[in-house]
Design a protein around this motif. Structure first.
Motif, PDB file in Angstrom:
ATOM      1  N   LEU A 225       0.840  -1.194   0.000  1.00 53.07           N
ATOM      2  CA  LEU A 225       0.000   0.000   0.000  1.00 53.07           C
ATOM      3  C   LEU A 225       0.873   1.241   0.000  1.00 53.07           C
ATOM      4  O   LEU A 225       1.800   1.364   0.800  1.00 53.07           O
ATOM      5  CB  LEU A 225      -0.900   0.010   1.241  1.00 53.07           C
ATOM      6  N   VAL A 226       0.588   2.161  -0.921  1.00 52.73           N
ATOM      7  CA  VAL A 226       1.224   3.472  -0.928  1.00 52.73           C
ATOM      8  C   VAL A 226       0.133   4.486  -0.596  1.00 52.73           C
ATOM      9  O   VAL A 226      -0.813   4.653  -1.360  1.00 52.73           O
ATOM     10  CB  VAL A 226       1.858   3.803  -2.292  1.00 52.73           C
ATOM     11  N   SER A 227       0.268   5.142   0.550  1.00 53.13           N
ATOM     12  CA  SER A 227      -0.783   6.043   1.014  1.00 53.13           C
ATOM     13  C   SER A 227      -0.557   7.463   0.514  1.00 53.13           C
ATOM     14  O   SER A 227       0.507   7.793  -0.040  1.00 53.13           O
ATOM     15  CB  SER A 227      -0.843   6.043   2.549  1.00 53.13           C
ATOM     16  N   GLN A 228      -1.537   8.302   0.747  1.00 49.93           N
ATOM     17  CA  GLN A 228      -1.465   9.699   0.307  1.00 49.93           C
ATOM     18  C   GLN A 228      -0.405  10.468   1.094  1.00 49.93           C
ATOM     19  O   GLN A 228       0.259  11.354   0.563  1.00 49.93           O
ATOM     20  CB  GLN A 228      -2.828  10.374   0.476  1.00 49.93           C
ATOM     21  N   ARG A 229      -0.239  10.107   2.366  1.00 50.48           N
ATOM     22  CA  ARG A 229       0.723  10.810   3.231  1.00 50.48           C
ATOM     23  C   ARG A 229       1.697   9.800   3.827  1.00 50.48           C
ATOM     24  O   ARG A 229       1.600   9.458   5.005  1.00 50.48           O
ATOM     25  CB  ARG A 229      -0.019  11.582   4.328  1.00 50.48           C
ATOM     26  N   PRO A 230       2.635   9.311   3.035  1.00 53.08           N
ATOM     27  CA  PRO A 230       3.591   8.323   3.531  1.00 53.08           C
ATOM     28  C   PRO A 230       4.622   8.966   4.450  1.00 53.08           C
ATOM     29  O   PRO A 230       4.728  10.197   4.538  1.00 53.08           O
ATOM     30  CB  PRO A 230       4.249   7.794   2.259  1.00 53.08           C
ATOM     31  N   THR A 231       5.396   8.147   5.125  1.00 54.89           N
ATOM     32  CA  THR A 231       6.433   8.639   6.015  1.00 54.89           C
ATOM     33  C   THR A 231       7.775   7.996   5.657  1.00 54.89           C
ATOM     34  O   THR A 231       7.829   6.920   5.063  1.00 54.89           O
ATOM     35  CB  THR A 231       6.120   8.316   7.484  1.00 54.89           C
ATOM     36  N   LEU A 232       8.844   8.682   6.021  1.00 59.51           N
ATOM     37  CA  LEU A 232      10.192   8.142   5.897  1.00 59.51           C
ATOM     38  C   LEU A 232      10.782   8.006   7.288  1.00 59.51           C
ATOM     39  O   LEU A 232      10.448   8.772   8.198  1.00 59.51           O
ATOM     40  CB  LEU A 232      11.073   9.068   5.062  1.00 59.51           C
ATOM     41  N   LEU A 233      11.661   7.030   7.464  1.00 59.74           N
ATOM     42  CA  LEU A 233      12.375   6.867   8.719  1.00 59.74           C
ATOM     43  C   LEU A 233      13.735   7.545   8.623  1.00 59.74           C
ATOM     44  O   LEU A 233      14.285   7.720   7.536  1.00 59.74           O
ATOM     45  CB  LEU A 233      12.555   5.383   9.042  1.00 59.74           C
ATOM     46  N   ALA A 234      14.280   7.935   9.765  1.00 63.05           N
ATOM     47  CA  ALA A 234      15.608   8.521   9.775  1.00 63.05           C
ATOM     48  C   ALA A 234      16.611   7.471   9.285  1.00 63.05           C
ATOM     49  O   ALA A 234      16.663   6.356   9.797  1.00 63.05           O
ATOM     50  CB  ALA A 234      15.965   8.993  11.180  1.00 63.05           C
ATOM     51  N   GLY A 235      17.363   7.821   8.276  1.00 65.83           N
ATOM     52  CA  GLY A 235      18.310   6.883   7.678  1.00 65.83           C
ATOM     53  C   GLY A 235      18.567   7.311   6.251  1.00 65.83           C
ATOM     54  O   GLY A 235      18.157   8.392   5.820  1.00 65.83           O
ATOM     55  N   SER A 236      19.247   6.467   5.504  1.00 62.79           N
ATOM     56  CA  SER A 236      19.559   6.807   4.116  1.00 62.79           C
ATOM     57  C   SER A 236      18.386   6.502   3.201  1.00 62.79           C
ATOM     58  O   SER A 236      17.442   5.800   3.582  1.00 62.79           O
ATOM     59  CB  SER A 236      20.789   6.027   3.656  1.00 62.79           C
ATOM     60  N   ILE A 237      18.468   7.017   1.989  1.00 63.93           N
ATOM     61  CA  ILE A 237      17.454   6.702   0.979  1.00 63.93           C
ATOM     62  C   ILE A 237      17.417   5.195   0.755  1.00 63.93           C
ATOM     63  O   ILE A 237      16.353   4.583   0.687  1.00 63.93           O
ATOM     64  CB  ILE A 237      17.751   7.457  -0.329  1.00 63.93           C
ATOM     65  N   ALA A 238      18.590   4.573   0.638  1.00 66.38           N
ATOM     66  CA  ALA A 238      18.656   3.130   0.409  1.00 66.38           C
ATOM     67  C   ALA A 238      17.998   2.361   1.542  1.00 66.38           C
ATOM     68  O   ALA A 238      17.260   1.396   1.308  1.00 66.38           O
ATOM     69  CB  ALA A 238      20.104   2.690   0.242  1.00 66.38           C
ATOM     70  N   GLU A 239      18.252   2.756   2.785  1.00 70.29           N
ATOM     71  CA  GLU A 239      17.665   2.056   3.929  1.00 70.29           C
ATOM     72  C   GLU A 239      16.149   2.166   3.913  1.00 70.29           C
ATOM     73  O   GLU A 239      15.445   1.204   4.237  1.00 70.29           O
ATOM     74  CB  GLU A 239      18.237   2.615   5.232  1.00 70.29           C
ATOM     75  N   ASN A 240      15.632   3.315   3.525  1.00 71.17           N
ATOM     76  CA  ASN A 240      14.185   3.477   3.440  1.00 71.17           C
ATOM     77  C   ASN A 240      13.595   2.628   2.325  1.00 71.17           C
ATOM     78  O   ASN A 240      12.527   2.034   2.484  1.00 71.17           O
ATOM     79  CB  ASN A 240      13.832   4.957   3.237  1.00 71.17           C
ATOM     80  N   LEU A 241      14.280   2.549   1.198  1.00 65.01           N
ATOM     81  CA  LEU A 241      13.773   1.756   0.084  1.00 65.01           C
ATOM     82  C   LEU A 241      13.787   0.260   0.403  1.00 65.01           C
ATOM     83  O   LEU A 241      12.981  -0.502  -0.143  1.00 65.01           O
ATOM     84  CB  LEU A 241      14.593   2.023  -1.173  1.00 65.01           C
TER      85      LEU A 241
END
Length: 223
Positions: free
Chosen positions: A64-80
């Motif tokens: 699921l990709v929501s309208q207001r997603p969040t990112l965690l503190a970390g690198s772009i790669a870690e989030n992906l």
């Protein structure tokens, strides 16, 4: 929030669920990942009832990709890699290309290792939505649910992302939840919700010709 909704969406196709705010669209999305279970009736994916699928497997098969997603503190790669920790860099770059972010990431001083949040790179609303889409694609789901997930993109960028997503992987089932009935292509299967009920279904072309709830919804957003 939903009352007596009975519908079937085709596998391997791009379908849409449309309706005004509060019609029950997002509730339907949460049912697909067992964010909640229905009080009555069943929800099935590929013929299997969701209650019989282990949650870990379900969350791997349905993203699921929501309208207001969040990112965690970390690198772009870690989030992906959140849903697929062992994903190779190639899978990350491929997902970023589909989301239209490959040039942006390539232009960052540290590329995929660039930190986000906590003094990391600043991310706009549209970039955040596309990063969330790329994150979902890295997980290689069978079903991708987009809940107003491209709402912060301009029309041309959203069109390009949709085109790339259509060409991304054969057999991927996409369910887009949107209030923009005017952007739904004629050949897409559509469910129209209103006040928690299914008031129309069929291809967008059929529903446009019928001049019913779908065209009324379309008229609300068409300039």
């Amino acid at each position: 929030a939903l009352d007596g909704v009975t519908a079937q969406l085709p596998a391997g196709a791009w379908s849409c669920v449309v309706g005004v705010s509060g019609s029950g669209k997002s509730t339907l999305a949460t049912l697909l990942l067992r964010g909640r279970d229905p009080d009555a009736g069943v929800v099935r994916v590929g013929g299997a009832e969701l209650r019989g699928i282990p949650l870990e497997e379900l969350r791997r098969r349905v993203a699921l990709v929501s309208q207001r997603p969040t990112l965690l503190a970390g690198s772009i790669a870690e989030n992906l890699r959140l849903a697929r920790p062992g994903a190779p860099d190639d899978a990350l770059h491929e997902a970023l290309a589909v989301a239209g972010l490959e040039d942006w990431v390539a232009g960052l001083p540290r590329g995929l290792d660039t930190p986000v949040r906590e003094r990391g790179v600043s991310v706009s609303g549209g970039q955040l939505q596309r990063l969330a889409l790329a994150r979902a694609l890295v997980a290689a789901p069978e079903v991708l649910v987009l809940d107003e997930a491209l709402s912060q993109l301009d029309a041309e960028t959203a069109r390009r992302v949709r085109e790339r997503l259509l060409a991304y992987r054969t057999g991927l089932t996409v369910i887009e939840i949107t209030h923009r009935a005017d952007l739904v292509p004629d050949d897409a299967t559509v469910l129209v919700l209103d006040a928690g009920r299914l008031v129309a279904s069929g291809t967008a072309g059929e529903l446009r010709a019928a001049d019913g709830p779908f065209t009324h919804l379309e008229a609300r957003v068409t300039p």
